[in-house]
Design an enzyme around this catalytic site. Structure first.
Site, short mmCIF file in Angstrom:
data_model
loop_
_atom_site.label_atom_id
_atom_site.label_comp_id
_atom_site.label_asym_id
_atom_site.label_seq_id
_atom_site.Cartn_x
_atom_site.Cartn_y
_atom_site.Cartn_z
N PRO A 77 0.83 -1.21 0.00
CA PRO A 77 0.00 0.00 0.00
C PRO A 77 0.86 1.27 0.00
CG PRO A 77 -0.83 -1.58 1.59
CD PRO A 77 0.50 -2.10 1.12
N GLU A 78 0.57 2.16 -0.94
CA GLU A 78 1.24 3.45 -1.01
C GLU A 78 0.19 4.53 -0.83
OE1 GLU A 78 4.19 3.85 -4.12
OE2 GLU A 78 4.33 1.68 -4.37
N LYS A 111 1.71 7.35 4.13
CA LYS A 111 1.13 6.00 4.16
C LYS A 111 0.38 5.72 5.46
CE LYS A 111 4.95 4.19 1.35
NZ LYS A 111 5.99 3.13 1.26
N ARG A 144 15.05 -2.45 -2.82
CA ARG A 144 13.87 -2.39 -3.69
C ARG A 144 14.27 -2.64 -5.14
NH1 ARG A 144 13.26 2.30 -0.37
NH2 ARG A 144 11.44 2.21 1.00
#
Length: 260
Positions: A2-3, A58, A247
């Site tokens: 979730p962003e 967030k 990432r």
């Protein structure tokens, strides 16, 4: 993961159920609680009503007539509304029962979770190390932020203490839209590149918030990056990728050259 757009969607879900008394709070898995016990969470909220929620990066903040629930969704969290007779999911962790249904906090990996602040001041202290929300960042603020950091552009954009709300998909999408390589030093961008980056950020965030996610459209980098042999949706060049600060970072070597 979730962003910012996903959390904005969760905020909208909660906003539809404000001013309804909380009949009960069921903690099905205390492993998602952070700094609060199940009993204290229930005692503090039962009989209260959620007020207008708001989001910072967030994080979702849900005032409840004094106490404030703070939700961070980690990599797999969500907040959804259900009829009370609907079977619960095995990853439902906390349930807020309201007169007409239930708000369910679901999270498979439990990397973050549910916090409780006594009031707005304590909630602000909990979020004190966050940078400004990405949606509120002006062009000049972005220029100052990038100019003050020696790290790579992607690392700077996803640092929540610098800019709150941008995650892996958003940062790569924004850089691709701006035709700027995410591995370039943040402070090396020219004034015109910062302007282009800021415009791309605004466009990507607006579209993603409308979709309540970073949409995997065919015309977006997000829609191409996870295909078996990904190519740039704009020029057809095979995409490149590497790990950056843990990432997977994806870019087009033609549209986003390492040297400007």
């Amino acid at each position: 993961m979730p962003e910012l757009p996903d959390v904005e969607g969760f905020r909208r879900v909660l906003a539809e159920h404000t001013d309804e008394p909380i009949a009960s709070v069921s903690v099905l898995d205390p492993g998602v609680l952070r700094g609060v016990t199940a009993r204290r969470l229930s005692t503090a909220l039962r009989g209260h009503r959620f007020e207008e929620p708001h989001r910072h990066g967030k994080w979702l903040l849900a005032p409840a007539q004094g106490p404030v629930v703070l939700l961070h969704f980690g990599m797999t969290g969500s907040l959804t509304w259900h009829h009370p007779d609907e079977p619960r999911h095995r990853h439902d962790r906390v349930i807020w029962r309201l007169p007409d249904g239930e708000l369910r906090f679901r999270d498979m990996r439990k990397l973050q979770g549910v916090h409780l602040a006594a009031d707005d001041r304590q909630a602000d202290e909990t979020l004190g190390n966050l940078g400004p929300d990405a949606l509120d960042l002006s062009r000049d603020d972005l220029a100052a932020t990038l100019g003050a950091h020696r790290g790579r552009l992607k690392t700077t954009l996803t640092d929540q203490t610098v800019t709150a709300g941008l995650g892996n998909l958003l940062a790569d999408e924004i850089c691709w839209r701006a035709r700027i390589n995410p591995l370039r030093p943040a402070r090396a961008l020219t004034a015109s590149e910062v302007t282009t980056l800021h415009r791309a950020m605004r466009r990507v965030l607006r579209a993603s918030i409308k979709a309540e996610r970073v949409p995997p459209r065919r015309t977006w980098l997000t829609g191409a990056r996870d295909t078996p042999a990904p190519t740039c949706p704009r020029c057809g060049t095979p995409l490149e990728s590497r790990r950056l600060s843990g990432r997977r970072t994806v870019w087009c070597p033609t549209c986003q050259p390492r040297e400007p």
